[in-house]
Scaffold this active site. Structure first.
Site, mmCIF file in Angstrom:
data_model
loop_
_atom_site.group_PDB
_atom_site.id
_atom_site.type_symbol
_atom_site.label_atom_id
_atom_site.label_comp_id
_atom_site.label_asym_id
_atom_site.label_seq_id
_atom_site.Cartn_x
_atom_site.Cartn_y
_atom_site.Cartn_z
ATOM 1 N N ASP A 1 0.889 -1.174 0.000
ATOM 2 C CA ASP A 1 0.000 0.000 0.000
ATOM 3 C C ASP A 1 0.921 1.216 0.000
ATOM 4 O O ASP A 1 1.107 1.881 1.005
ATOM 5 C CB ASP A 1 -0.934 -0.010 1.213
ATOM 6 C CG ASP A 1 -0.208 -0.082 2.539
ATOM 7 O OD1 ASP A 1 0.949 -0.553 2.583
ATOM 8 O OD2 ASP A 1 -0.786 0.343 3.559
ATOM 9 N N ASP B 1 6.880 2.036 2.557
ATOM 10 C CA ASP B 1 6.671 1.156 1.402
ATOM 11 C C ASP B 1 7.559 1.600 0.252
ATOM 12 O O ASP B 1 8.072 0.765 -0.518
ATOM 13 C CB ASP B 1 5.212 1.202 0.924
ATOM 14 C CG ASP B 1 4.235 0.550 1.887
ATOM 15 O OD1 ASP B 1 3.868 1.203 2.875
ATOM 16 O OD2 ASP B 1 3.847 -0.601 1.646
ATOM 17 N N ASP C 1 8.531 -1.826 6.769
ATOM 18 C CA ASP C 1 8.299 -2.381 5.435
ATOM 19 C C ASP C 1 9.623 -2.692 4.751
ATOM 20 O O ASP C 1 9.800 -3.758 4.147
ATOM 21 C CB ASP C 1 7.485 -1.391 4.590
ATOM 22 C CG ASP C 1 6.060 -1.233 5.095
ATOM 23 O OD1 ASP C 1 5.630 -2.023 5.956
ATOM 24 O OD2 ASP C 1 5.367 -0.312 4.626
HETATM 25 CA CA CA Z 1 2.846 -0.555 4.086
#
Ligand code: CA
Ligand code: CA
Ligand code: CA
Ligand code: CA
Lengths: 324, 324, 324, 324
Positions: free
Chosen positions: A10, A15, A243
């Site tokens: 996401d 990320d 992440d």
């Molecule tokens: Ca994430």
């Protein structure tokens, strides 16, 4: 020997860092990016993925498959209060950037079926796409080599509520499905205590990154900077990188200094404890279904990330909105 | 003017009757059969669909798409104690019978997208395929014309538990998702009191069917007969036909003598009330999301079904295991 | 041979009628009134009990024990939207009216312990007092002869929600405790379908009562009248009398034309189905724990009630607020 | 200036130590012992209380009130696998030992009502008695000065399950009621991380206690010894003393080195997370309802306890079953 994998994300803040690592680490063989509803608006996440590919000079080189725009059962909850647009207001000309026609769920099923037992997945958003693939095609579960999951807390604090970490909170049913599905090798990178202990970059470390003076360091600070104020307001002394640590743990297992077998179950029924991960450490008579990382090599992780940020890259397109 | 629709089914007993009606009614334009985990083992259900196509002489004429082999979140529960194999031991040579490569979820999405707002769906099994399509592609919800659902009870008895009807019990999360998804036109054919009042065929009526002496009447009695003993053991004076009534309600809305707007919500959190459908009839301040059929024209429904059973058909292949 | 019993009540509307029957029926030996939080404000309920004793000329003759002012676990929910003050604005001089020092929970325990197996209880409000007594003293459960409970629905509509009847909804935990406690003889008078079928007084019947011209008939109409408009607005053609029917069923078991053994369980975990009573009628393999009245002799019940209302009584004190 | 308080206890192991402290600390004014269902069989707990009074030479000097023998809603669960009989097989002649007629719930209500705002309670078992008192009499909540609760975990491991600590697990509804009841001053001594960090006695410390050579040191080792093997088997390096720490925190607040305001909520609806305590530390917008002890002065606590154990006492009666 590279590690072939899919990044289910996401895309916002860390990320992006995870994606940078997946693109630039010579040990990484990133086959696809699959997008799932999570941190910020779905379309913003797609933009953030393109922005990240761009800063690495890799625009258009990795397929992006759009996945589920909502959790399996409950309505989507955003973390935009934490993440803003997820990339610190960064912008570029998106003309001609494209995503695949194939749905992320189908891409996950197809790619893993093409090389049964060879591809791993690093899932750093809510587990909707992964669970949907498991429900749609039971063979998917058998075809995945290793599934690294960023989510939950190991008997520690949550972030979105006292009880729950964001990814599991947003789609608790998906998380439950994944841990009950029978994947052969699940590795969990939890929020607490692991991330808070071993994957926080301090103001000093961020200042060091600033001095690198590369497009990537500038991108990193633009993207991750906005969460710093929020993190500090809740008592976390820096930016958090669970992440990217998850990608690290796949590519360089030695980053996990301690891990153990756990039975992980995720709460779906109660509002108070929605998304809570019950991680049982072997004394309650439950069969383990996951390896949970308990301690990571924080300095090595930091070195690994800053190594990429020190790299000189040629963004495919100019950025608008750089912090100045 | 025919009614184009897809039949989503866990084919056993009355699902077969529903399929017969969908194949033989001149007002029906059955575009596809989509299979979902429900009554009996998934592969048995596929066999039952082929057996039904065969008795109608329609083997191979309607695509069968295989869907989800398990509910979205909870493990599958069978009703084989009620249904046996779902077709009374009937058998034939299945060599060469085929199903589509395309997954039922994708077929539902594709077919409705090809003719937005034109195709209806009659869902007579657990709602897994329908909910998965809604989660995978939000446009699916907008593209469906009418969704007729056999499931739940309207403030009456359940069948698998006191609280719950089988289809909603098996996949309560899917049922919840469907009623919250925003379909423009949902019609519910509930188990109680509707089915028990207006869609039970008595021993006398079954004897009349027996006297028809057609392949279809023989098929009907072979397939539906095994539930008669079970039904009588729980106080129901005959065989029950909610699935075929659902097809009837789509093709011939006048079969529904009384219907009303309800807010339907399905329980997913509690074990005691799992799959219970809270059907609120307008006095609790909740926005309606479905039309619930309250009373059906039982005699007309019976006449409609027996009309098909009186028809002479040429099965494509001989049956083994006819009752004699 | 009179029937000794305690009336546990949230006195408003039909609770008053139940109390009238308990006071005036020659077969009744009403030992105590125990008050529980329910329909309207606790102190209003106490006033309503005094008002009812007064109209019967029995002020001060039956001990009133004040019980729990809140449910066991969840906050109190009122039904004042339905019941107003519970006695149609009726008033009197309450000076000198008194209640016992002993808590209702302790009175329930003590009175039943004094005559083990001899006293029955008719519980026509939320079951808080009864459950608290059972938790406080396990012997209480063994000492009660018969426990008649007005509550739940027998696979029919609720009233406060689609799923739930008010008494069980207000204190679902208490209801659960009571049905799991092991009482030897529980009789349930449910809201639906029983009350709606057999214990509704129509406008015509109310007009007949009006013509009786007694203090009691006037009291009845003043007290019950305010719910008539509400009942009609939700489709019930008259006033409802489940509480007085419960007293009737204890004193005159022949008023129950049909009853059966059920396993009753009450939902405590889910918000959607809070207070739902799963009444299993013997086909789900559950051990019966209650007798549920399925059909009552409506005309005989009506005759029984109007018999009291036709009686001439001498209220101890004048009423203020009579309808005129 | 002594601290008047009531000890609500499921007397076994560390409850006995807590009771010793409550009897022997010159700052303590222990008014009553109230017994609640918890660790081991109720009657064994009563014996353990007498045994502890006896070793202190105080048999018969503090009233023991028997309370609820079961949780409010769910069935009792024992911890006898951990605690055995709760006193290491110790025995004596119990002839003539007595408990009060008054129920613990009533004693709690009465004693605190006699001196409103003056008495504190240290609750070191499931919270059934406390919650029942709150439900029975709303004034009870206002009359209690400080309520010290041993229970829950502060975003850390449970003990009976990954999610839950024993006291809250056994009666989650009571715990929920207590935290929602509006007590003015609740202090929580959680299991993890506090107890595990600051209230574990190591083998070395136990050896030191052994060398004290008093009746109390011998009693302590006999009573606490049996849990040592269990504790070590689950990775805890010694015996755990959260109950006595709770008494310590009341009598000597300086033993709490760090405390903070939290919103504490307890899970009652889900089986997976039953009894989990969501302790929100101020970042989720919830109003604080308790002070949670985050860090205790372990050495001072140890010194405080061993001070009592070094005391010479005259047991009223000889013990049988001393370890030799
Ligand atoms: Ca994430
Ligand atoms: Ca079906
Ligand atoms: Ca009542
Ligand atoms: Ca204890």
């Amino acid at each position: 020997m590279t590690v072939p994998f899919i990044l289910d994300t996401d895309t916002a803040q860390d990320d992006c860092v995870a994606l940078i690592a997946g693109l630039l680490d010579p040990d990484a063989d990133l086959r696809a990016i699959t997008m799932v509803a999570g941190n910020v608006g779905f379309d913003k996440q797609v933009r953030n993925a393109h922005l990240t590919l761009n800063v690495c000079g890799r625009l258009g080189t990795v397929p992006i498959h759009l996945g589920c725009r909502q959790p399996m059962v409950v309505p989507w909850v955003s973390a935009e209060n934490v993440h803003g647009d997820g990339s610190g207001g960064l912008d570029m000309d998106f003309a001609g950037t494209a995503t695949e026609d194939e749905h992320a769920v189908d891409a996950l099923i197809r790619l893993t079926a093409q090389e049964p037992g060879e591809l791993s997945i690093v899932a750093i958003g809510p587990l909707t796409n992964i669970a949907m693939a498991a429900v749609k095609d039971p063979a998917f579960v058998r075809n995945v080599k290793r599934l690294v999951i960023m989510g939950g807390s190991n008997n520690g604090r949550g972030n979105i509520t006292a009880a729950a970490e964001f990814n599991f909170y947003v789609d608790p049913h998906a998380a439950r499905v994944v841990f009950e599905a029978g994947f052969a090798d699940i590795v969990v990178v939890p929020w607490a205590p692991l991330t808070l202990q071993d994957a926080v970059f301090s103001r000093e470390q961020l200042a060091d990154i600033d001095r690198l003076g590369t497009s990537l360091s500038r991108f990193f600070l633009t993207v991750c900077g906005p969460t710093l104020a929020f993190d500090e307001s809740v008592g976390i002394p820096g930016t958090t990188h669970p992440d990217s640590l998850s990608v690290g743990v796949l590519l360089h297992p030695e980053l996990a200094l301690a891990s153990a077998q756990y039975h992980v179950a995720v709460e779906t029924e109660s509002e108070l404890t929605r998304g809570y991960s019950a991680m049982s450490w072997g004394v309650h008579g439950l069969e383990p279904n996951a390896t949970v990382v308990e301690r990571a090599d924080g300095p090595a992780f930091h070195t690994w990330i800053t190594g990429f940020l020190a790299t000189s890259t040629e963004p495919n397109r100019p950025f608008h909105g750089w912090d100045s």
